[in-house]
Design an enzyme around this catalytic site. Structure first.
Site, PDB file in Angstrom:
ATOM      1  N   GLN A  87       0.845  -1.204   0.000  1.00  0.00           N
ATOM      2  CA  GLN A  87       0.000   0.000   0.000  1.00  0.00           C
ATOM      3  C   GLN A  87       0.877   1.250   0.000  1.00  0.00           C
ATOM      4  O   GLN A  87       0.367   2.360  -0.107  1.00  0.00           O
ATOM      5  CB  GLN A  87      -0.882   0.013   1.256  1.00  0.00           C
ATOM      6  N   HIS A 112      -1.624   1.308  -4.243  1.00  0.00           N
ATOM      7  CA  HIS A 112      -2.051   2.692  -4.051  1.00  0.00           C
ATOM      8  C   HIS A 112      -1.208   3.677  -4.862  1.00  0.00           C
ATOM      9  O   HIS A 112      -1.205   4.864  -4.579  1.00  0.00           O
ATOM     10  CB  HIS A 112      -2.007   3.064  -2.562  1.00  0.00           C
ATOM     11  N   SER A 180      -2.403  -1.195   9.445  1.00  0.00           N
ATOM     12  CA  SER A 180      -3.407  -1.145  10.515  1.00  0.00           C
ATOM     13  C   SER A 180      -4.683  -1.880  10.115  1.00  0.00           C
ATOM     14  O   SER A 180      -5.535  -2.136  10.953  1.00  0.00           O
ATOM     15  CB  SER A 180      -3.741   0.311  10.841  1.00  0.00           C
ATOM     16  N   LEU A 205       3.938  -4.027  14.849  1.00  0.00           N
ATOM     17  CA  LEU A 205       4.486  -3.567  16.124  1.00  0.00           C
ATOM     18  C   LEU A 205       3.636  -4.099  17.272  1.00  0.00           C
ATOM     19  O   LEU A 205       4.146  -4.458  18.335  1.00  0.00           O
ATOM     20  CB  LEU A 205       4.482  -2.033  16.111  1.00  0.00           C
TER      21      LEU A 205
END
Ligand code: APR
Length: 240
Positions: A87, A112, A180, A205
């Site tokens: 992305q 993207h 995310s 993370l």
């Protein structure tokens, strides 16, 4: 074994490219609608071109990190199909893969778009764009067109979705790294991969909101987790 890896801003974070949804996020000072929608571009092309000109210039100050290099090593040694879908609009994957020639089954897709490309507002034709674009930058492809950043803005269709969908439908392993899972359609890839019967792994993370959709999770900085994951994957592949 067919592999699909999805990456997001988290893989470039340790190279110094800010992520989107952190408090120090990229959009700071600008509403998303201003700089990442076709309407924003129509309303203020100077602001939008300047925003992407700055980001394009910042690429000169960053380098691929150990996570990008580990995926490039994987691409060189993987014997099945390997689709890397990013992305990210930076060129850090590209630079890492340029150092180690990938195996024939490898493909990289920037779903993207890419900061280092522009496209014509009339014909859609894509051209390399290493430098700045003017607010109304003449297009070499059409007298009525301008060059705009080759970035998929909100409300626009991500690129090469048919290739991505086909690869996910054939995937044995799906790995999501540093994203995310907030933006569709990429956020839905894990469910598509599960339906296809793939094992699914999240590397981040910290666990994301969608962590429960993955069979396994590996948590920590990408420069540590991704090389470790690639090592174990190559070891298990070599054992057959
Ligand atoms: N190592 C691993 N993961 C990290 C690291 C790191 N060093 N740093 C941050 N992350 C993780 C965060 O925990 C977060 O889950 O990276 C993720 C970054 O999420 P976002 O900022 O939302 O970025 P991304 O998922 O790539 O955004 C998707 O949204 O705004 C649009 O088009 C834009 O491509 C972008 C899309």
């Amino acid at each position: 074994m067919n592999l699909v890896v999805l990456t997001g801003a988290g893989i470039s974070a340790e190279s110094g490219v800010p992520t989107f949804r952190a408090s120090d996020g990229l959009w700071e000072g600008h509403r998303i609608e201003e700089v990442a929608t076709p309407e924003g571009f129509a309303a203020n092309p100077a602001l939008v071109q300047d925003f992407y000109n700055k980001r394009r210039r910042q690429l000169a100050e960053v380098q691929p990190n150990l996570a990008h290099h580990a995926l490039a090593e994987l691409a060189a040694r993987w014997e099945g199909d390997f689709l890397l879908v990013t992305q990210n609009v930076d060129d850090l994957h590209d630079r890492a893969h340029a150092l180690v020639p990938p195996a024939p089954g490898f493909q990289l897709i920037h779903m993207h778009g890419e900061l280092l490309k522009a496209h014509c507002t009339v014909t859609g034709r894509v051209i390399d764009c290493p430098g700045d674009l003017d607010p109304r930058h003449d297009s070499p492809f059409s007298p009525d067109g301008w060059l705009r950043p080759h970035i998929v803005w909100f409300g626009e269709m991500p690129l090469a979705m048919h290739v991505i969908d086909a690869a996910i439908s054939q995937a044995d392993l799906f790995v999501s790294i540093g994203t995310s899972g907030a933006v569709y359609p990429a956020a839905g890839f894990v469910q598509d991969a599960r339906r296809a019967g793939a094992r699914t792994v999240e590397i981040n993370l910290e666990p994301t909101q969608g962590a429960g959709l993955f069979d396994d999770g590996l948590y920590g900085p990408a420069t540590e987790t991704v090389p470790a994951f690639v090592d174990s994957l190559l070891q298990s592949a070599s054992k057959g």
